[in-house]
Structures are given as C-alpha cells and as structure tokens.
Design an enzyme around this catalytic site. Structure first.
Site, PDB file in Angstrom:
ATOM      1  N   ASP A  14     -11.614   1.727   1.752  1.00 36.07           N
ATOM      2  CA  ASP A  14     -12.178   0.801   2.941  1.00 36.07           C
ATOM      3  C   ASP A  14     -12.899   1.513   3.829  1.00 36.07           C
ATOM      4  OD1 ASP A  14     -10.513  -1.392   2.623  1.00 36.07           O
ATOM      5  OD2 ASP A  14      -8.622  -0.537   3.364  1.00 36.07           O
ATOM      6  N   LYS A  50       0.766  -1.294   0.118  1.00 35.76           N
ATOM      7  CA  LYS A  50       0.087  -0.006   0.131  1.00 35.76           C
ATOM      8  C   LYS A  50       0.689   1.276   0.014  1.00 35.76           C
ATOM      9  CE  LYS A  50      -4.374  -1.859   1.879  1.00 35.76           C
ATOM     10  NZ  LYS A  50      -5.382  -2.100   2.895  1.00 35.76           N
TER      11      LYS A  50
HETATM   12  P1  NDP Z   1      -1.854  -3.418  10.462  1.00 37.95           P
HETATM   13  O1  NDP Z   1      -0.487  -4.500  10.474  1.00 37.95           O
HETATM   14  O2  NDP Z   1      -1.346  -2.193   9.794  1.00 37.95           O
HETATM   15  O3  NDP Z   1      -2.279  -3.235  11.881  1.00 37.95           O
HETATM   16  C1  NDP Z   1      -2.116  -4.137  12.917  1.00 37.95           C
HETATM   17  C2  NDP Z   1      -3.092  -3.476  14.117  1.00 37.95           C
HETATM   18  O4  NDP Z   1      -3.188  -4.726  15.110  1.00 37.95           O
HETATM   19  C3  NDP Z   1      -2.173  -2.421  14.847  1.00 37.95           C
HETATM   20  O5  NDP Z   1      -3.122  -1.478  15.507  1.00 37.95           O
HETATM   21  C4  NDP Z   1      -1.359  -3.472  15.992  1.00 37.95           C
HETATM   22  O6  NDP Z   1      -0.868  -2.590  17.133  1.00 37.95           O
HETATM   23  C5  NDP Z   1      -2.586  -4.224  16.272  1.00 37.95           C
HETATM   24  N1  NDP Z   1      -1.964  -5.578  16.693  1.00 37.95           N
HETATM   25  C6  NDP Z   1      -1.384  -6.444  16.040  1.00 37.95           C
HETATM   26  N2  NDP Z   1      -1.070  -7.617  16.933  1.00 37.95           N
HETATM   27  C7  NDP Z   1      -1.613  -6.995  18.153  1.00 37.95           C
HETATM   28  C8  NDP Z   1      -1.419  -7.630  19.288  1.00 37.95           C
HETATM   29  N3  NDP Z   1      -0.727  -9.022  19.754  1.00 37.95           N
HETATM   30  N4  NDP Z   1      -1.900  -7.112  20.455  1.00 37.95           N
HETATM   31  C9  NDP Z   1      -2.580  -5.619  20.357  1.00 37.95           C
HETATM   32  N5  NDP Z   1      -2.616  -5.196  19.076  1.00 37.95           N
HETATM   33  C10 NDP Z   1      -1.964  -5.985  18.002  1.00 37.95           C
HETATM   34  O7  NDP Z   1      -3.021  -4.557   9.685  1.00 37.95           O
HETATM   35  P2  NDP Z   1      -4.244  -3.721   8.787  1.00 37.95           P
HETATM   36  O8  NDP Z   1      -4.609  -2.453   9.722  1.00 37.95           O
HETATM   37  O9  NDP Z   1      -3.573  -3.735   7.489  1.00 37.95           O
HETATM   38  O10 NDP Z   1      -5.272  -4.774   9.207  1.00 37.95           O
HETATM   39  C11 NDP Z   1      -5.923  -4.966  10.343  1.00 37.95           C
HETATM   40  C12 NDP Z   1      -7.267  -6.032  10.174  1.00 37.95           C
HETATM   41  O11 NDP Z   1      -7.840  -5.477   9.481  1.00 37.95           O
HETATM   42  C13 NDP Z   1      -6.665  -7.330   9.600  1.00 37.95           C
HETATM   43  O12 NDP Z   1      -7.102  -8.433  10.218  1.00 37.95           O
HETATM   44  C14 NDP Z   1      -7.099  -7.180   8.185  1.00 37.95           C
HETATM   45  O13 NDP Z   1      -7.452  -8.600   7.687  1.00 37.95           O
HETATM   46  C15 NDP Z   1      -8.503  -6.290   8.428  1.00 37.95           C
HETATM   47  N6  NDP Z   1      -8.835  -5.750   7.277  1.00 37.95           N
HETATM   48  C16 NDP Z   1     -10.118  -5.984   6.728  1.00 37.95           C
HETATM   49  C17 NDP Z   1     -10.641  -5.415   5.588  1.00 37.95           C
HETATM   50  C18 NDP Z   1     -12.100  -5.731   5.124  1.00 37.95           C
HETATM   51  O14 NDP Z   1     -12.345  -5.459   4.215  1.00 37.95           O
HETATM   52  N7  NDP Z   1     -12.708  -6.555   6.064  1.00 37.95           N
HETATM   53  C19 NDP Z   1      -9.769  -4.519   4.970  1.00 37.95           C
HETATM   54  C20 NDP Z   1      -8.718  -4.043   5.362  1.00 37.95           C
HETATM   55  C21 NDP Z   1      -8.024  -5.024   6.586  1.00 37.95           C
HETATM   56  P3  NDP Z   1       0.184  -1.924  17.320  1.00 37.95           P
HETATM   57  O15 NDP Z   1       0.144  -0.846  16.702  1.00 37.95           O
HETATM   58  O16 NDP Z   1       0.400  -1.818  18.774  1.00 37.95           O
HETATM   59  O17 NDP Z   1       1.249  -2.821  16.439  1.00 37.95           O
END
Ligand code: NDP
Length: 282
Positions: free
Chosen positions: A103, A67
């Site tokens: 999104d 992205k």
């Molecule tokens: P990113 O990797 O950019 O962000 C991940 C997020 O999850 C951050 O806020 C991160 O926190 C948090 N996180 C990950 N692991 C942990 C943990 N163990 N404990 C606490 N917080 C955690 O991912 P995306 O934003 O791209 O995607 C997020 C979700 O959204 C995914 O599951 C994806 O599949 C879904 N999605 C669904 C879409 C749909 O159309 N339905 C479209 C786009 C995404 P930190 O900042 O602290 O690391």
C-alpha cells in the site's frame, strides 16, 4: 486450468476489481495465470490457507478482515510491514509464506504520478489511523519523509501510530491531532500532501471526510477511496488539487504482481486500463 494461480482473501470480496487488473497484467506479460476471489469467513481462514498451499497457489493478496491473521500466519514478514502491523501480499515459496505490504508503494507512486513529488524530504498529513494509514505512513517514514502528521478521531490510535513511526524513523518530525484541534488548519498549510485515509466516503451519502473550511486553495489531497467522494468534489471546488485512490489501488497491485513474478517492468498500462474499465463497469 491456468499454470499459475493467485488470489485475494477477503470477507466480503465480491466487489473487488483486482481479478480484472491482475489477469490483464498476466496476459500482457504472457504468463498463464489466474487470479481468484477467495471469500472466506474469519473462522475458516486457516482451513482455506491450507487449501491454497495444497493447491499450489504462488501468492495472494489479502484485504479486510484477514490482514492481521495473514501476518500471523506468515513465516517471514518484510520489516516495514511488520512495524506497521499490516500485510496485503503473500508470496508462497513452496509452502514458506513471505508477507509484504504494497500500500505504501502504491500511494507513493500515485503521489509521484499526480503531483510529481517524492516521499523523501516531504511533509505528509494522514487523516485517519486505521490499517491503510498505518501501512502507508510507516512506509513513508521508512522512505525518508521529513514530517508526518496524523489526525484521527480516536487520538490514542494516532498516538500509537506516532510511536511506531518514531521507532522506524527517529529523524522524522511526527505530530498527532484530533480532527477538531485548532492547530490542524495551520499544519495543513505547511504540508506537501494530505492523505484521506478514513473509510468516510465509501458510501454515497457519507459526510465530507475533512471539514470543508480546511480545504485551502492549492492543497494537494489524495483520497484513498477510489470512487467519487464529497471530499474530492468539494476539494476541487475549493481550488485544491485532488486525486482519488485509483492510482494507489493500481500501483499496490502492480507491486504485488512484481513481487510474485519477479518482472522488473510489470505491464502497468495494461493493468491501469483493465482497472479503470472494471471500475466503470462495476
Ligand atoms: P480501518 O477500518 O482500519 O480504519 C478506518 C479509519 O477511518 C480509522 O482512522 C477510523 O477512525 C476512521 N473512521 C471511520 N469512521 C469514522 C467516522 N465516522 N468519523 C471519523 N473517523 C472515522 O480502514 P482501512 O484503514 O483499512 O481503510 C481506510 C480507507 O482506505 C477505506 O476507505 C479503504 O477503502 C481505503 N483503502 C484504499 C486503498 C487503495 O488502494 N486505494 C487501499 C487500502 C485502503 P477511528 O480510529 O477513530 O475509528
């Protein structure tokens, strides 16, 4: 070969059900088009971008990890997507690349369909501050959300996102918390919808994304993950109104379809049926 070509850049991308959904849309609209999975390592992105341009692809979607690079490669980025720093859709206008994020629209439509709620004037809590939370919360701010709360493990990322939201919508009330903050429970009681936007729940053995003691009856929750999660199950048991990410996935794709084809009324139901069937078969 189809007259029009579209695709999805990702790494990995094999699991995607977007081809089934988009091709069902093209068929229903009577458009001779294909939608191809373009699995490409980040090191080879610019090479493959040159290839899709040379092949005359009319547009494409992009998912992780491309992205940011796709946004940098675009000739023009729609302002909300620019502010959020996230794009997922590109239109190729004879070599001039126009990038958008769909999104936020997808999530807004899912909330409208599931809860009969509009974004304007609403209060939303985003649990997570990654790419998907950024794209959607900034879109919501631009659409007149009255209040946005960001809860994230890494507080600095939530604060950074809050700054972006304030820049886009100075009138929107923005708050940030870490997940363990005592105030979160009270804030939850006052929001219209909670959006689970972390990646927790993608794997069957993942823990619950939002602590179970925060799941108060009547709470509306959208989990962006489009498979069953612990949060969806425990939330329903606790009397919350829970919705998975399928509606968001559908409508972000519908919006991409609309941007590419210019159709005022895309074939939403054909795309929904194909999406649900593909997810069941996967
Ligand atoms: P990113 O990797 O950019 O962000 C991940 C997020 O999850 C951050 O806020 C991160 O926190 C948090 N996180 C990950 N692991 C942990 C943990 N163990 N404990 C606490 N917080 C955690 O991912 P995306 O934003 O791209 O995607 C997020 C979700 O959204 C995914 O599951 C994806 O599949 C879904 N999605 C669904 C879409 C749909 O159309 N339905 C479209 C786009 C995404 P930190 O900042 O602290 O690391």
């Amino acid at each position: 070969m189809a007259t029009q070509r579209y695709g999805l850049f990702g790494w990995p991308v094999k699991h995607s059900v977007s081809p089934q959904m988009q091709e069902a849309g093209f068929r229903a609209a009577g458009i001779d088009a294909s939608y191809e999975l373009i699995e490409v390592h980040p090191d080879e992105l610019s090479e493959r971008l040159a290839w899709v341009k040379a092949e005359g692809f009319r547009g494409w979607n992009t998912t992780v990890p491309h992205k940011p690079a796709m946004m940098a490669a675009a000739d023009q980025v729609e302002p909300t997507a620019q502010a959020a720093g996230s794009v997922n859709t590109v239109i190729n206008r004879d070599g001039f690349l126009e990038a958008h994020s769909t999104d936020g629209y997808g999530l807004a439509m899912s909330i409208r369909e599931s809860f009969d709620l509009e974004i304007s004037g609403g209060a939303f809590l985003f649990w997570g501050a990654g790419g998907a939370a950024r794209a959607t919360s900034v879109y919501f701010a631009g659409r007149g959300a009255a209040a946005i709360t960001i809860v994230n493990r890494t507080l600095s990322k939530a604060e950074d996102l809050a700054r972006v939201i304030r820049g886009v919508a100075p009138a929107c009330r923005v708050r940030v918390y870490s997940p363990a903050a005592a105030a979160v429970k009270e804030v939850l009681g006052g929001v219209d919808v909670v959006v689970q936007a972390t990646s927790i729940g993608l794997h069957a053995d993942d823990p619950i994304a939002i602590p179970a003691d925060l799941l108060i009856p009547g709470l509306r929750i959208v989990d962006m993950i489009y498979r069953p999660t612990r949060l969806l199950r425990r939330g329903a048991e606790a009397g919350c109104r829970v919705v998975d990410g399928k509606g968001m996935l559908l409508h972000q794709g519908v919006r991409s379809f609309q941007l590419w084809t210019g159709l005022a009324e895309p074939p939403v139901e054909a795309m929904r049926t194909a999406l649900h069937r593909a997810l069941e078969e996967n």
